[in-house]
Write a protein that holds these residues in place. Structure first.
Motif, PDB file in Angstrom:
ATOM      1  N   VAL A 122       0.874  -1.265   0.137  1.00  0.00           N
ATOM      2  CA  VAL A 122      -0.107  -0.071  -0.006  1.00  0.00           C
ATOM      3  C   VAL A 122       0.804   1.321   0.005  1.00  0.00           C
ATOM      4  O   VAL A 122       1.712   1.308   0.706  1.00  0.00           O
ATOM      5  CB  VAL A 122      -0.846  -0.019   1.498  1.00  0.00           C
ATOM      6  N   THR A 123       0.510   2.349  -0.925  1.00  0.00           N
ATOM      7  CA  THR A 123       1.113   3.450  -0.750  1.00  0.00           C
ATOM      8  C   THR A 123       0.177   4.655  -0.240  1.00  0.00           C
ATOM      9  O   THR A 123      -0.995   4.521  -0.443  1.00  0.00           O
ATOM     10  CB  THR A 123       1.615   3.931  -2.093  1.00  0.00           C
ATOM     11  N   ALA A 124       0.799   5.689   0.353  1.00  0.00           N
ATOM     12  CA  ALA A 124      -0.092   6.475   0.795  1.00  0.00           C
ATOM     13  C   ALA A 124       0.506   7.953   1.157  1.00  0.00           C
ATOM     14  O   ALA A 124       1.951   7.805   1.359  1.00  0.00           O
ATOM     15  CB  ALA A 124      -0.846   6.100   2.083  1.00  0.00           C
ATOM     16  N   GLY A 125       0.270   8.861   1.421  1.00  0.00           N
ATOM     17  CA  GLY A 125       0.547  10.206   1.750  1.00  0.00           C
ATOM     18  C   GLY A 125       1.399  10.231   3.149  1.00  0.00           C
ATOM     19  O   GLY A 125       2.555  10.579   3.242  1.00  0.00           O
ATOM     20  N   ILE A 126       0.885   9.456   4.221  1.00  0.00           N
ATOM     21  CA  ILE A 126       1.368   9.624   5.505  1.00  0.00           C
ATOM     22  C   ILE A 126       1.018   8.278   6.010  1.00  0.00           C
ATOM     23  O   ILE A 126       0.150   7.229   5.616  1.00  0.00           O
ATOM     24  CB  ILE A 126       0.668  10.449   6.403  1.00  0.00           C
ATOM     25  N   ALA A 127       1.898   7.763   6.936  1.00  0.00           N
ATOM     26  CA  ALA A 127       2.142   6.315   7.582  1.00  0.00           C
ATOM     27  C   ALA A 127       0.623   5.940   7.873  1.00  0.00           C
ATOM     28  O   ALA A 127       0.341   4.709   7.865  1.00  0.00           O
ATOM     29  CB  ALA A 127       2.864   6.212   8.590  1.00  0.00           C
ATOM     30  N   PRO A 128      -0.028   6.470   8.896  1.00  0.00           N
ATOM     31  CA  PRO A 128      -1.508   6.281   9.430  1.00  0.00           C
ATOM     32  C   PRO A 128      -2.409   5.790   8.146  1.00  0.00           C
ATOM     33  O   PRO A 128      -3.113   4.877   8.375  1.00  0.00           O
ATOM     34  CB  PRO A 128      -2.003   7.492  10.341  1.00  0.00           C
ATOM     35  N   GLN A 129      -2.469   6.536   7.027  1.00  0.00           N
ATOM     36  CA  GLN A 129      -3.178   6.274   6.154  1.00  0.00           C
ATOM     37  C   GLN A 129      -2.810   4.908   5.329  1.00  0.00           C
ATOM     38  O   GLN A 129      -3.759   4.023   5.102  1.00  0.00           O
ATOM     39  CB  GLN A 129      -3.211   7.281   5.046  1.00  0.00           C
ATOM     40  N   GLU A 153       4.513   8.214   0.504  1.00  0.00           N
ATOM     41  CA  GLU A 153       5.038   8.669  -0.607  1.00  0.00           C
ATOM     42  C   GLU A 153       6.373   9.433  -0.401  1.00  0.00           C
ATOM     43  O   GLU A 153       7.362   9.373  -1.435  1.00  0.00           O
ATOM     44  CB  GLU A 153       4.093   9.898  -0.996  1.00  0.00           C
ATOM     45  N   ALA A 154       6.922   9.801   0.637  1.00  0.00           N
ATOM     46  CA  ALA A 154       7.944  10.275   1.139  1.00  0.00           C
ATOM     47  C   ALA A 154       9.030   9.191   1.034  1.00  0.00           C
ATOM     48  O   ALA A 154      10.249   9.658   0.983  1.00  0.00           O
ATOM     49  CB  ALA A 154       7.951  11.069   2.381  1.00  0.00           C
ATOM     50  N   ASP A 155       8.739   8.096   1.203  1.00  0.00           N
ATOM     51  CA  ASP A 155       9.740   6.788   1.404  1.00  0.00           C
ATOM     52  C   ASP A 155       9.822   6.165  -0.081  1.00  0.00           C
ATOM     53  O   ASP A 155      10.774   5.330  -0.131  1.00  0.00           O
ATOM     54  CB  ASP A 155       9.011   5.687   2.283  1.00  0.00           C
ATOM     55  N   LEU A 156       8.902   6.754  -1.031  1.00  0.00           N
ATOM     56  CA  LEU A 156       9.068   6.110  -2.344  1.00  0.00           C
ATOM     57  C   LEU A 156      10.254   6.124  -3.184  1.00  0.00           C
ATOM     58  O   LEU A 156      10.973   5.290  -3.805  1.00  0.00           O
ATOM     59  CB  LEU A 156       7.961   6.417  -3.350  1.00  0.00           C
ATOM     60  N   PRO A 157      11.174   7.082  -2.907  1.00  0.00           N
ATOM     61  CA  PRO A 157      12.472   7.399  -3.482  1.00  0.00           C
ATOM     62  C   PRO A 157      13.673   6.346  -2.878  1.00  0.00           C
ATOM     63  O   PRO A 157      14.301   5.985  -3.525  1.00  0.00           O
ATOM     64  CB  PRO A 157      12.810   8.753  -3.336  1.00  0.00           C
ATOM     65  N   SER A 158      13.170   5.876  -1.988  1.00  0.00           N
ATOM     66  CA  SER A 158      14.009   4.820  -1.382  1.00  0.00           C
ATOM     67  C   SER A 158      13.300   3.447  -1.211  1.00  0.00           C
ATOM     68  O   SER A 158      13.995   2.733  -0.597  1.00  0.00           O
ATOM     69  CB  SER A 158      14.524   5.140   0.027  1.00  0.00           C
ATOM     70  N   SER A 159      12.670   3.262  -2.383  1.00  0.00           N
ATOM     71  CA  SER A 159      11.860   2.083  -2.570  1.00  0.00           C
ATOM     72  C   SER A 159      12.664   0.700  -2.531  1.00  0.00           C
ATOM     73  O   SER A 159      12.271  -0.411  -2.367  1.00  0.00           O
ATOM     74  CB  SER A 159      10.599   2.047  -3.483  1.00  0.00           C
ATOM     75  N   GLU A 160      13.916   1.023  -3.518  1.00  0.00           N
ATOM     76  CA  GLU A 160      14.796  -0.173  -3.610  1.00  0.00           C
ATOM     77  C   GLU A 160      15.310  -0.819  -2.251  1.00  0.00           C
ATOM     78  O   GLU A 160      15.344  -1.856  -2.145  1.00  0.00           O
ATOM     79  CB  GLU A 160      15.893   0.245  -4.422  1.00  0.00           C
ATOM     80  N   ALA A 161      15.623  -0.023  -1.617  1.00  0.00           N
ATOM     81  CA  ALA A 161      16.060  -0.337  -0.079  1.00  0.00           C
ATOM     82  C   ALA A 161      14.981  -1.017   0.662  1.00  0.00           C
ATOM     83  O   ALA A 161      15.198  -2.102   1.467  1.00  0.00           O
ATOM     84  CB  ALA A 161      16.873   0.880   0.825  1.00  0.00           C
TER      85      ALA A 161
END
Length: 159
Positions: free
Chosen positions: A101-108, A135-143
């Motif tokens: 799941v992807t979302a704007g913030i962790a609780p979502q 979404e903020a973590d998507l750039p580091s999704s490989e890790a």
């Protein structure tokens, strides 16, 4: 060999959610099949649509499903629900499923992952630990995917 199918419930094919899901599927098994639910278009609502029937057949034949969705209105997308509603009760019995799941913030992300987990459980899947990503973590999704895959393989081997 495990047959893995990635189901991307984003209305837009080739989305960031889809890319994340494909990365997860590829990290968990070799050459997963990919279903872009958004690409099915109006066929999702057309009885007997060949592309939708093929997608459902792929889901039924999978051993492992990676089911991904962006968060829409605190839940999974409607098109993902429309596709999965076409499966009969217990259609996923004997299959493992990973919610992504992807979302704007962790609780979502956590809330939508819980709802997707419930839907997959209702269909009979053994739902494994999911991967909620902001979404903020998507750039580091490989890790994130590499760490998730390592934990996944440890969980599956131990289980």
């Amino acid at each position: 060999m495990t047959k893995t199918v990635v189901v991307s419930g984003n209305p837009r094919p080739a989305s960031r959610t889809s890319a994340l899901a494909v990365a997860v599927g590829s990290a968990l098994s070799e050459a997963p099949a990919v279903i872009e639910v958004g690409a099915l278009g109006a066929g999702l609502l057309t009885p007997g649509d060949p592309a939708t029937a093929d997608a459902l057949d792929q889901i039924r034949s999978a051993d492992l499903l990676v089911v991904a969705t962006p968060t829409y209105k605190a839940s999974y997308t409607g098109i993902l629900k429309v596709l999965l509603d076409q499966l009969p009760s217990a259609a996923l019995a004997g299959k493992r499923a990973v919610p992504v799941v992807t979302a704007g913030i962790a609780p979502q992300a956590a809330a939508a992952e819980t709802l997707l987990r419930r839907l997959l459980t209702e269909l009979g899947a053994e739902v494994l630990p999911g991967l909620p990503v902001t979404e903020a973590d998507l750039p580091s999704s490989e890790a994130l995917v590499a760490a998730y895959a390592q934990d996944f393989h440890s969980h599956v081997t131990a289980g």
